[in-house]
Design a protein around this motif. Structure first.
Motif, PDB file in Angstrom:
ATOM      1  N   GLU A   1      39.409  50.811  31.715  1.00  0.00           N
ATOM      2  CA  GLU A   1      38.182  49.478  31.969  1.00  0.00           C
ATOM      3  C   GLU A   1      37.447  49.885  32.601  1.00  0.00           C
ATOM      4  OE1 GLU A   1      42.845  47.506  31.227  1.00  0.00           O
ATOM      5  OE2 GLU A   1      41.580  47.098  32.976  1.00  0.00           O
TER       6      GLU A   1
ATOM      7  N   ARG B   1      28.852  49.069  29.588  1.00  0.00           N
ATOM      8  CA  ARG B   1      28.065  47.402  29.541  1.00  0.00           C
ATOM      9  C   ARG B   1      26.941  47.169  30.707  1.00  0.00           C
ATOM     10  NH1 ARG B   1      30.315  43.526  25.765  1.00  0.00           N
ATOM     11  NH2 ARG B   1      30.912  45.686  25.246  1.00  0.00           N
TER      12      ARG B   1
ATOM     13  N   ASP C   1      30.279  38.050  31.090  1.00  0.00           N
ATOM     14  CA  ASP C   1      31.242  37.922  30.071  1.00  0.00           C
ATOM     15  C   ASP C   1      31.187  39.266  29.580  1.00  0.00           C
ATOM     16  OD1 ASP C   1      32.206  35.067  30.549  1.00  0.00           O
ATOM     17  OD2 ASP C   1      30.700  34.072  29.558  1.00  0.00           O
ATOM     18  N   SER C   2      29.919  39.451  29.189  1.00  0.00           N
ATOM     19  CA  SER C   2      29.820  40.350  28.076  1.00  0.00           C
ATOM     20  C   SER C   2      30.504  41.660  28.644  1.00  0.00           C
ATOM     21  CB  SER C   2      28.619  40.609  28.008  1.00  0.00           C
ATOM     22  OG  SER C   2      28.146  42.176  27.495  1.00  0.00           O
TER      23      SER C   2
ATOM     24  N   GLY D   1      38.383  43.995  27.894  1.00  0.00           N
ATOM     25  CA  GLY D   1      39.536  43.771  27.549  1.00  0.00           C
ATOM     26  C   GLY D   1      39.158  44.139  25.883  1.00  0.00           C
ATOM     27  N   ALA D   2      38.669  45.047  25.221  1.00  0.00           N
ATOM     28  CA  ALA D   2      38.167  45.900  24.490  1.00  0.00           C
ATOM     29  C   ALA D   2      39.451  47.424  24.258  1.00  0.00           C
ATOM     30  CB  ALA D   2      37.005  46.259  23.672  1.00  0.00           C
TER      31      ALA D   2
ATOM     32  N   SER E   1      34.504  41.122  28.541  1.00  0.00           N
ATOM     33  CA  SER E   1      34.560  41.427  26.863  1.00  0.00           C
ATOM     34  C   SER E   1      34.712  43.503  26.545  1.00  0.00           C
ATOM     35  CB  SER E   1      33.060  41.280  26.662  1.00  0.00           C
ATOM     36  OG  SER E   1      33.796  41.185  24.420  1.00  0.00           O
TER      37      SER E   1
ATOM     38  N   VAL F   1      42.057  40.916  30.161  1.00  0.00           N
ATOM     39  CA  VAL F   1      41.711  39.559  30.005  1.00  0.00           C
ATOM     40  C   VAL F   1      41.306  38.786  31.837  1.00  0.00           C
ATOM     41  CG1 VAL F   1      41.275  36.874  29.636  1.00  0.00           C
ATOM     42  CG2 VAL F   1      42.183  38.394  28.067  1.00  0.00           C
TER      43      VAL F   1
ATOM     44  N   THR G   1      35.182  35.150  34.436  1.00  0.00           N
ATOM     45  CA  THR G   1      33.945  35.443  34.885  1.00  0.00           C
ATOM     46  C   THR G   1      33.898  33.902  35.872  1.00  0.00           C
ATOM     47  OG1 THR G   1      32.826  34.663  32.667  1.00  0.00           O
ATOM     48  CG2 THR G   1      33.821  37.247  33.487  1.00  0.00           C
TER      49      THR G   1
END
Length: 152
Positions: free
Chosen positions: A130, A137, A49-50, A56-57, A53, A62, A65
């Motif tokens: 992306e 991350r 999920d992180s 998405g930033a 995310s 989108v 997950t």
């Protein structure tokens, strides 16, 4: 989907295009070979999920997950092999891995002919940006996870 001998290749292609067209832009975590959840699914989902995310930033894309086995069951996947090996290592020395499968956006032309996971030229650079954010991350989370387990 069942096809009689002599069924047209077009019918098979159309059905497969419909199937893949419904697939997600996805970060999938183990397990794939079973519909059962792994014991650390909460941690795997938190990491996925992180990472999603972070994607998405960048451009607002989108990514879903999910546990791979909840989307489709497949045996012999690399992500499951790494996961099982990782679990053995974690039991031995407390340091495991977090394998994820990334499925980029499927695309199709105006004629509804699906190209699988080939990106159109205009989507290559945005996808690279992306994925760069995602990898940064992911690496950060893995280092934090390893540090908390005294693995680095």
């Amino acid at each position: 989907m069942q096809y009689a001998p002599g069924s047209s290749c077009k019918a098979l292609r159309d059905d497969m295009a419909e199937f893949w067209g419904k697939q997600l832009i996805l970060f999938a975590h183990p397990l794939a070979w079973t519909a059962d959840s792994p014991q650390d699914e909460e941690d795997l989902k938190r990491i996925a999920d992180s990472v999603a995310s972070a994607i998405g930033a960048v451009n607002g894309q989108v990514y879903s997950t999910q546990r791979m086995g909840s989307v489709y069951v497949a045996s012999g996947t690399f992500v499951d092999w790494i996961y099982v090996y990782s679990q053995e290592r974690e039991e031995r020395d407390g340091c495991g891995s977090v394998p994820l499968t990334i499925e980029l956006r499927p695309t199709h032309s105006q004629k509804k002919i699906y190209l699988g996971f080939m990106l159109p030229v205009d989507q290559i650079l945005p996808t690279c940006k992306e994925m760069s954010a995602a990898l940064l991350r992911f690496a950060t989370l893995i280092v934090e996870r390893a540090s908390s387990n005294h693995c680095v």
